[in-house]
Design an enzyme around this catalytic site. Sequence first.
Site, PDB file in Angstrom:
ATOM      1  N   CYS A   1     -52.279  13.127  53.772  1.00 14.97           N
ATOM      2  CA  CYS A   1     -50.960  13.610  54.160  1.00 14.97           C
ATOM      3  C   CYS A   1     -50.018  13.663  52.948  1.00 14.97           C
ATOM      4  CB  CYS A   1     -50.406  12.772  55.303  1.00 14.97           C
ATOM      5  SG  CYS A   1     -49.066  13.604  56.205  1.00 14.97           S
TER       6      CYS A   1
ATOM      7  N   HIS B   1     -54.482  12.818  59.222  1.00 13.32           N
ATOM      8  CA  HIS B   1     -54.633  11.365  59.072  1.00 13.32           C
ATOM      9  C   HIS B   1     -55.998  10.917  59.606  1.00 13.32           C
ATOM     10  CE1 HIS B   1     -50.705   9.798  57.657  1.00 13.32           C
ATOM     11  NE2 HIS B   1     -50.275  10.975  58.104  1.00 13.32           N
TER      12      HIS B   1
ATOM     13  N   GLU C   1     -57.699   8.301  58.987  1.00 14.05           N
ATOM     14  CA  GLU C   1     -57.803   6.858  59.249  1.00 14.05           C
ATOM     15  C   GLU C   1     -57.532   6.536  60.714  1.00 14.05           C
ATOM     16  OE1 GLU C   1     -53.419   7.407  58.604  1.00 14.05           O
ATOM     17  OE2 GLU C   1     -55.269   8.298  57.829  1.00 14.05           O
TER      18      GLU C   1
END
Length: 267
Positions: free
Chosen positions: A141, A243, A245
């Site tokens: 990001c 994102h 994660e």
Amino acid sequence: CKRKQNGVEYARTKRNQQNKAYMEDIQMKKPIIGILGAHMSNNGGPAPVPADYVNHAYCAGVENAGGIPILLPVLKDPADMDPVLAMCDGLLIPGGVDVDPRFYSEDPSPLLGSLDSAMDRFWIHAANYALEHKMPVLGICRGLQLVNVAFGGSLYQDLSYKNQDHMLHSQKQNRDYLIHQVTMDADSHLASILGAEPVYTNTMHHQCVKEPGKGLKITAHTADGIPEAMETDGGQFILVQWHPEELQDSEPRMRGLFKNLIEKASK
């Protein structure tokens, strides 16, 4: 004299054995991944407390892939972090606030968000350190946008300046919700990591790449033409706008981004 020579040979043999054992131990250790820290204000007490932090999901992604995450807090003099950067085998450059447009020679637009120029300077230094020392990097990001600026590129300060009819890129759903589709270049390193088929991702940004920085190429887009990934030719830097994660369970393909980072950091 002979006894002395035998003693020297014994000491040399012992030292070689110790050095071999040490190198074998080093090779067995998990790679250390530095995660660049951000600033926040902890309002849980009677008065706000300034804090250095990273989101837990970044640490979990690194740990689950076989690495050891460490927080690299923002320092006043970025070069003071060099000895710690030298201990790292790879870097994760996470999300966060907007990059100050002064770093790509633009004035602030009315749609610009929150800024932290001290964090920008520190992260830019770390990105250039990683490039110079051939350290593998995963940027996420803001991490993508920051690396692009660090390498001489620029940003649209709001997606509306790129495409007034852009789709939703700042979701209100949970962070693990898959909301839009990303199409990757088939010959990209990203496609070799995730597979060439389009992939659904989350989305939490209001800016995007304008001009790519030196050595970077855009390798993925959404249907509205917004750049969603970048990389260097050799794949040292893999940068994504979403994102991953937060998608370790809702889209398991995203685990490959962390696995790729750990594999490269282990070499």
